[in-house]
Scaffold this motif. Structure first.
Motif, PDB file in Angstrom:
ATOM      1  N   ASP A   1       0.612   8.236   4.630  1.00  0.00           N
ATOM      2  CA  ASP A   1       1.296   9.300   3.900  1.00  0.00           C
ATOM      3  C   ASP A   1       1.758   8.866   2.510  1.00  0.00           C
ATOM      4  OD1 ASP A   1       3.386   7.597   4.496  1.00  0.00           O
ATOM      5  OD2 ASP A   1       4.402   8.988   5.862  1.00  0.00           O
TER       6      ASP A   1
ATOM      7  N   SER B   1       0.667  13.678  11.905  1.00  0.00           N
ATOM      8  CA  SER B   1       0.546  12.889  10.677  1.00  0.00           C
ATOM      9  C   SER B   1       1.243  11.537  10.803  1.00  0.00           C
ATOM     10  CB  SER B   1       1.132  13.669   9.499  1.00  0.00           C
ATOM     11  OG  SER B   1       2.508  13.942   9.709  1.00  0.00           O
ATOM     12  N   TRP B   2       2.237  11.435  11.680  1.00  0.00           N
ATOM     13  CA  TRP B   2       2.943  10.166  11.870  1.00  0.00           C
ATOM     14  C   TRP B   2       2.139   9.195  12.723  1.00  0.00           C
ATOM     15  CZ3 TRP B   2       8.751  11.649  13.102  1.00  0.00           C
ATOM     16  CH2 TRP B   2       9.260  12.376  12.015  1.00  0.00           C
TER      17      TRP B   2
ATOM     18  N   ALA C   1       3.198   1.322   2.033  1.00  0.00           N
ATOM     19  CA  ALA C   1       3.280   2.596   2.739  1.00  0.00           C
ATOM     20  C   ALA C   1       2.134   2.769   3.721  1.00  0.00           C
ATOM     21  CB  ALA C   1       3.277   3.737   1.731  1.00  0.00           C
TER      22      ALA C   1
ATOM     23  N   SER D   1       2.077   2.032   9.042  1.00  0.00           N
ATOM     24  CA  SER D   1       2.330   3.364   9.580  1.00  0.00           C
ATOM     25  C   SER D   1       3.421   4.053   8.777  1.00  0.00           C
ATOM     26  CB  SER D   1       2.732   3.280  11.055  1.00  0.00           C
ATOM     27  OG  SER D   1       3.875   2.458  11.210  1.00  0.00           O
ATOM     28  N   SER D   2       3.680   5.299   9.102  1.00  0.00           N
ATOM     29  CA  SER D   2       4.643   6.107   8.356  1.00  0.00           C
ATOM     30  C   SER D   2       6.059   5.559   8.504  1.00  0.00           C
ATOM     31  CB  SER D   2       4.607   7.550   8.849  1.00  0.00           C
ATOM     32  OG  SER D   2       5.669   8.304   8.303  1.00  0.00           O
TER      33      SER D   2
END
Length: 214
Positions: free
Chosen positions: A134, A168-169, A131, A197-198
């Motif tokens: 996040d 947040s992404w 992940a 990354s997300s």
């Protein structure tokens, strides 16, 4: 249960037998799992689980030959080597672009971002890929499709119409992996960066990039 001596002895004997059978079943299950591993990603995951002391970069050499003096200096050297010119800046906010004005453009977006296509994009990821910041792995998304897909369609459509990516992404976690075949891992070039990354951003990117290629 009776506390007579013969009953207690019988209980202990059966408990010992149960414990032995349980251990045997666990060993057999672990052996079957190890024998079933056939690809590199599964083997790498197993190695990570078994590693009591995972490989982490410590002190490394500067190009001129001197050693870094701290973990912070080591990380800065990694960034300078693999991401030259990258600076750590605080972004208090981000301006949103105007909504797309063209009705035709809006229609195309509605055709690109459909629930069926979002489901395809999410299911195209391997469930247990590492992940991003996040901490959301694909398995979380895949097991909640019925709940999240309608909301994701609204969010993804708005992202494209506004030409905006949620803050947040945009965060990326970078892991430095030692390169295979190197006699030593004493310099930054002996490692390769893996950017995590997300998967929400990856879902949107995979959905739109596939339509672009078409």
């Amino acid at each position: 249960m009776s506390k007579l001596e013969r009953d207690m002895n019988s209980y202990r004997a059966k408990l010992n037998l149960y414990t032995k059978e349980l251990r045997k079943a666990k060993r057999d299950s672990w052996a079957r799992h190890c024998e079933s591993i056939e690809n590199t990603s599964e083997a790498a995951r197993l190695r990570k689980v078994l590693a009591s002391n995972p490989t982490t970069p410590g002190y490394i050499k500067h190009p001129e030959g001197s050693w870094s003096n701290s973990s912070q200096e080591t990380l800065e050297l990694f960034m300078e080597t693999h991401f030259p010119g990258c600076k750590n800046t605080d972004i208090p906010g981000s301006k949103q672009s105007n909504l797309l004005e063209s009705t035709q453009q809006e229609l195309n977006i509605e055709q690109i971002i459909t629930e069926q296509k979002i489901i395809w994009a999410i299911n195209s990821f391997k469930p247990y890929k590492s992940a991003g910041p996040d901490e959301i792995i694909p398995a979380f998304l895949q097991n909640a499709l019925n709940v999240i897909v309608p909301w994701l369609r609204v969010i993804f459509t708005s992202c494209i119409k506004l030409r905006y990516v949620p803050m947040s992404w945009r965060k990326v976690k970078v892991v430095f992996i030692p390169k295979a075949g190197k006699p030593t891992h004493s310099t930054a070039k002996d490692y390769r960066p893996i950017s995590l990354s997300s998967f929400l951003l990856k879902t949107l990117s995979r959905r739109t990039s596939m339509c672009t290629r078409k």
